[in-house]
Design a protein around this motif. Structure first.
Motif, PDB file in Angstrom:
ATOM      1  N   THR A 120       0.801  -1.226   0.000  1.00  0.00           N
ATOM      2  CA  THR A 120       0.000   0.000   0.000  1.00  0.00           C
ATOM      3  C   THR A 120       0.833   1.274   0.000  1.00  0.00           C
ATOM      4  O   THR A 120       0.308   2.344  -0.311  1.00  0.00           O
ATOM      5  CB  THR A 120      -0.930   0.018   1.218  1.00  0.00           C
ATOM      6  OG1 THR A 120      -0.149  -0.090   2.414  1.00  0.00           O
ATOM      7  CG2 THR A 120      -1.924  -1.134   1.163  1.00  0.00           C
ATOM      8  N   VAL A 121       2.117   1.191   0.352  1.00  0.00           N
ATOM      9  CA  VAL A 121       2.932   2.407   0.396  1.00  0.00           C
ATOM     10  C   VAL A 121       3.399   2.745  -1.017  1.00  0.00           C
ATOM     11  O   VAL A 121       3.542   1.856  -1.869  1.00  0.00           O
ATOM     12  CB  VAL A 121       4.149   2.230   1.334  1.00  0.00           C
ATOM     13  CG1 VAL A 121       3.691   1.823   2.729  1.00  0.00           C
ATOM     14  CG2 VAL A 121       5.126   1.205   0.782  1.00  0.00           C
ATOM     15  N   PRO A 122       3.615   4.022  -1.324  1.00  0.00           N
ATOM     16  CA  PRO A 122       4.169   4.376  -2.635  1.00  0.00           C
ATOM     17  C   PRO A 122       5.496   3.657  -2.862  1.00  0.00           C
ATOM     18  O   PRO A 122       6.368   3.641  -1.987  1.00  0.00           O
ATOM     19  CB  PRO A 122       4.361   5.887  -2.543  1.00  0.00           C
ATOM     20  CG  PRO A 122       3.402   6.326  -1.490  1.00  0.00           C
ATOM     21  CD  PRO A 122       3.360   5.209  -0.493  1.00  0.00           C
ATOM     22  N   ALA A 123       5.643   3.063  -4.039  1.00  0.00           N
ATOM     23  CA  ALA A 123       6.815   2.243  -4.317  1.00  0.00           C
ATOM     24  C   ALA A 123       7.421   2.599  -5.665  1.00  0.00           C
ATOM     25  O   ALA A 123       6.727   3.019  -6.596  1.00  0.00           O
ATOM     26  CB  ALA A 123       6.446   0.759  -4.286  1.00  0.00           C
ATOM     27  N   LEU A 124       8.736   2.399  -5.749  1.00  0.00           N
ATOM     28  CA  LEU A 124       9.502   2.656  -6.964  1.00  0.00           C
ATOM     29  C   LEU A 124      10.436   1.475  -7.188  1.00  0.00           C
ATOM     30  O   LEU A 124      11.154   1.074  -6.276  1.00  0.00           O
ATOM     31  CB  LEU A 124      10.314   3.948  -6.801  1.00  0.00           C
ATOM     32  CG  LEU A 124      11.363   4.280  -7.871  1.00  0.00           C
ATOM     33  CD1 LEU A 124      10.705   4.587  -9.209  1.00  0.00           C
ATOM     34  CD2 LEU A 124      12.232   5.465  -7.409  1.00  0.00           C
ATOM     35  N   THR A 125      10.400   0.885  -8.373  1.00  0.00           N
ATOM     36  CA  THR A 125      11.395  -0.117  -8.738  1.00  0.00           C
ATOM     37  C   THR A 125      12.371   0.508  -9.718  1.00  0.00           C
ATOM     38  O   THR A 125      11.977   1.262 -10.607  1.00  0.00           O
ATOM     39  CB  THR A 125      10.764  -1.362  -9.370  1.00  0.00           C
ATOM     40  OG1 THR A 125      10.033  -0.994 -10.542  1.00  0.00           O
ATOM     41  CG2 THR A 125       9.849  -2.076  -8.381  1.00  0.00           C
ATOM     42  N   ILE A 126      13.642   0.191  -9.544  1.00  0.00           N
ATOM     43  CA  ILE A 126      14.693   0.706 -10.426  1.00  0.00           C
ATOM     44  C   ILE A 126      15.502  -0.479 -10.934  1.00  0.00           C
ATOM     45  O   ILE A 126      16.090  -1.225 -10.151  1.00  0.00           O
ATOM     46  CB  ILE A 126      15.609   1.702  -9.692  1.00  0.00           C
ATOM     47  CG1 ILE A 126      14.795   2.870  -9.130  1.00  0.00           C
ATOM     48  CG2 ILE A 126      16.689   2.223 -10.647  1.00  0.00           C
ATOM     49  CD1 ILE A 126      15.619   3.843  -8.295  1.00  0.00           C
ATOM     50  N   GLY A 127      15.517  -0.638 -12.240  1.00  0.00           N
ATOM     51  CA  GLY A 127      16.267  -1.718 -12.861  1.00  0.00           C
ATOM     52  C   GLY A 127      17.476  -1.195 -13.603  1.00  0.00           C
ATOM     53  O   GLY A 127      17.589  -0.003 -13.897  1.00  0.00           O
TER      54      GLY A 127
END
Length: 288
Positions: free
Chosen positions: A227-234
């Motif tokens: 539920t928390v704002p999330a960011l994935t970085i590849g």
């Protein structure tokens, strides 16, 4: 506290879950917890700690078994590492924090956000695989990386590698920066941290607990949502695989890929990483 050779960074020892963690700290403001992977220690963040500390209270532990933290016999599954992180935030009165995990540090960061969302303000996951959740098929098209099985066999890797740590760790550092390498002082610190049979045994603990971690991740997504704002970085080689694993389970997710960047993003492309982290940590990301 002790002063390190990294400007503005101090080290302290914090007791959590019956063990002592070596923790690097810097700056003041909203907390940012940094969870490293293999073959790293808190030093993997040295290029980004200073800029982050201008606006944030940065907390960068050596995970249990790594660097100068204690090396217990067990507790290397992602769930226990997440519990260590939660206990650290509570011991330092630092929650809710933005939590950033790379490589082996990403699964415990994810579980921390799933299990203890009140402690996590924002979540960043980089260059990792989340257990056996669907979405990583492209990354795994040629099979899992060879070292996963090598590290997972109890007693084997440390027996083979003792006395050859510098060459082995150096291979990962060069590969993880697409051949560009890392600063000599950072390289030397990683080699020091992984030298000796006991250091290697502990460092391979998370690989020997991957099955347990995968089960914990499956249970977490079966019982709730991120539920928390999330960011994935590849980067290379994971690319968007981590984003694909997380997206079905996340309410607010942004996925990014840094081009021409090796696996060890904070050392290979620190400025590109900061250009993504700064607005996200500030809340200027369109996620609400």
């Amino acid at each position: 506290m002790t002063v390190t050779s990294v400007p503005g960074v101090r080290l302290r020892r914090v007791a959590v879950n019956g063990i002592g963690l070596n923790v690097a700290t810097a700056g003041a403001g909203p907390a940012v917890l940094l969870l490293h992977g293999f073959p790293h220690t808190w030093w993997v963040w040295t290029e980004v700690i200073g800029p982050l500390a201008r606006r944030h209270r940065v907390i960068a532990p050596d995970l249990r078994g790594f660097g100068d933290s204690d090396r217990p016999a067990g507790g290397y599954d992602a769930g226990t590492l997440a519990a260590d992180a939660a206990a650290l935030l509570e011991a330092l009165d630092a929650g809710p924090a933005a939590v950033i995990g790379i490589d082996l540090g990403a699964p415990p960061a994810f579980l921390l956000a799933m299990r203890r969302p009140a402690l996590v303000r924002r979540l960043v996951l980089m260059e990792s695989r989340l257990g056996d959740l669907p979405g990583a098929e492209e990354f795994l098209s040629a099979g899992a990386p060879w070292w996963f099985g090598f590290h997972a066999e109890p007693g084997l890797a440390e027996a083979v590698l003792t006395g050859h740590e510098e060459a082995y760790i150096g291979w990962f550092l060069d590969r993880g920066t697409l051949g560009r390498g890392v600063r000599p002082d950072v390289r030397a610190e990683f080699v020091r941290a992984y030298t000796g049979g006991e250091a290697l045994r502990a460092a391979f603990g998370p690989y020997r607990a991957l099955t347990a971690g995968a089960r914990q991740i499956r249970e977490a997504v079966a019982g709730g949502r991120l539920t928390v704002p999330a960011l994935t970085i590849g980067a290379h080689p994971v690319g968007r695989s981590l984003e694909r694993q997380v997206r079905p389970h996340a309410d607010r997710l942004t996925g990014r890929v840094i081009p021409d960047c090796g696996h060890i993003i904070p050392l290979d492309r620190p400025q590109a990483l900061l250009s993504l982290l700064d607005p996200f940590l500030a809340g200027d990301d369109g996620l609400g």
